[in-house]
Design a protein around this motif. Sequence first.
Motif, mmCIF file in Angstrom:
data_model
loop_
_atom_site.group_PDB
_atom_site.id
_atom_site.type_symbol
_atom_site.label_atom_id
_atom_site.label_comp_id
_atom_site.label_asym_id
_atom_site.label_seq_id
_atom_site.Cartn_x
_atom_site.Cartn_y
_atom_site.Cartn_z
ATOM 1 N N MET A 6 4.835 10.038 17.413
ATOM 2 C CA MET A 6 5.259 10.164 18.776
ATOM 3 C C MET A 6 4.453 9.100 19.761
ATOM 4 O O MET A 6 3.317 8.614 19.154
ATOM 5 C CB MET A 6 4.526 11.477 19.466
ATOM 6 N N ALA A 7 4.855 8.459 20.632
ATOM 7 C CA ALA A 7 4.220 7.287 21.424
ATOM 8 C C ALA A 7 2.840 7.984 22.020
ATOM 9 O O ALA A 7 2.951 9.058 22.603
ATOM 10 C CB ALA A 7 5.239 6.854 22.235
ATOM 11 N N ASN A 8 2.075 7.091 22.202
ATOM 12 C CA ASN A 8 0.605 7.444 22.574
ATOM 13 C C ASN A 8 0.244 6.817 23.817
ATOM 14 O O ASN A 8 0.047 7.314 24.787
ATOM 15 C CB ASN A 8 -0.442 7.245 21.728
ATOM 16 N N THR A 9 0.760 5.532 23.986
ATOM 17 C CA THR A 9 0.241 4.804 25.157
ATOM 18 C C THR A 9 1.236 4.765 26.078
ATOM 19 O O THR A 9 2.333 5.244 25.776
ATOM 20 C CB THR A 9 0.197 3.077 24.627
ATOM 21 N N PRO A 10 0.969 4.672 27.422
ATOM 22 C CA PRO A 10 1.824 4.770 28.501
ATOM 23 C C PRO A 10 2.902 3.738 28.333
ATOM 24 O O PRO A 10 4.170 4.044 28.559
ATOM 25 C CB PRO A 10 1.232 4.533 29.860
ATOM 26 N N SER A 11 2.965 2.403 27.855
ATOM 27 C CA SER A 11 3.991 1.671 27.834
ATOM 28 C C SER A 11 4.851 1.884 26.510
ATOM 29 O O SER A 11 6.198 1.950 26.813
ATOM 30 C CB SER A 11 3.409 0.243 27.458
ATOM 31 N N ALA A 12 4.526 2.516 25.756
ATOM 32 C CA ALA A 12 5.197 3.155 24.732
ATOM 33 C C ALA A 12 5.931 4.269 24.893
ATOM 34 O O ALA A 12 7.340 4.557 24.437
ATOM 35 C CB ALA A 12 4.306 3.289 23.277
ATOM 36 N N LYS A 13 5.258 5.276 25.756
ATOM 37 C CA LYS A 13 6.167 6.353 26.290
ATOM 38 C C LYS A 13 7.512 5.886 27.299
ATOM 39 O O LYS A 13 8.438 6.355 27.122
ATOM 40 C CB LYS A 13 5.305 7.185 26.963
ATOM 41 N N LYS A 14 6.961 4.802 28.050
ATOM 42 C CA LYS A 14 8.010 4.243 28.872
ATOM 43 C C LYS A 14 9.197 3.619 28.037
ATOM 44 O O LYS A 14 10.270 3.800 28.257
ATOM 45 C CB LYS A 14 7.581 3.161 29.863
ATOM 46 N N ALA A 15 8.943 2.843 26.871
ATOM 47 C CA ALA A 15 9.816 2.363 26.026
ATOM 48 C C ALA A 15 10.597 3.160 25.381
ATOM 49 O O ALA A 15 11.940 3.094 25.400
ATOM 50 C CB ALA A 15 9.048 1.363 25.097
ATOM 51 N N ALA A 16 9.932 4.401 24.999
ATOM 52 C CA ALA A 16 10.855 5.343 24.268
ATOM 53 C C ALA A 16 11.877 6.088 25.319
ATOM 54 O O ALA A 16 12.987 6.459 24.919
ATOM 55 C CB ALA A 16 10.006 6.540 23.776
#
Length: 88
Positions: free
Chosen positions: A1-11
């Motif tokens: 699962m994505a951890n950083t805010p940018s990775a969450k947004k990318a997901a």
Amino acid sequence: MANTPSAKKAARKIVRRTAVNTARRSRVRTFLRKVEEAIAAGQADDARAALAAAEPEIMRAAQKGVLHKNTASRKVSRLASRVRSLSA
């Protein structure tokens, strides 16, 4: 699962984009099926009309990156040739 805010947004973006691309691909397939059915039925006029509706849809999908440009051109070319041979 994505951890950083940018990775969450990318997901989140990937999920939205996948939904859009799936809808576009489905729409293209529907248009292609209409042309195929008209060709199979031997209805030249319906096939020509279906191809005229399908061509911009296929090219739009290529422009949006759902299909490769050459793939789209090849599909349109082959369908057009089959419709031409149907009316001949």
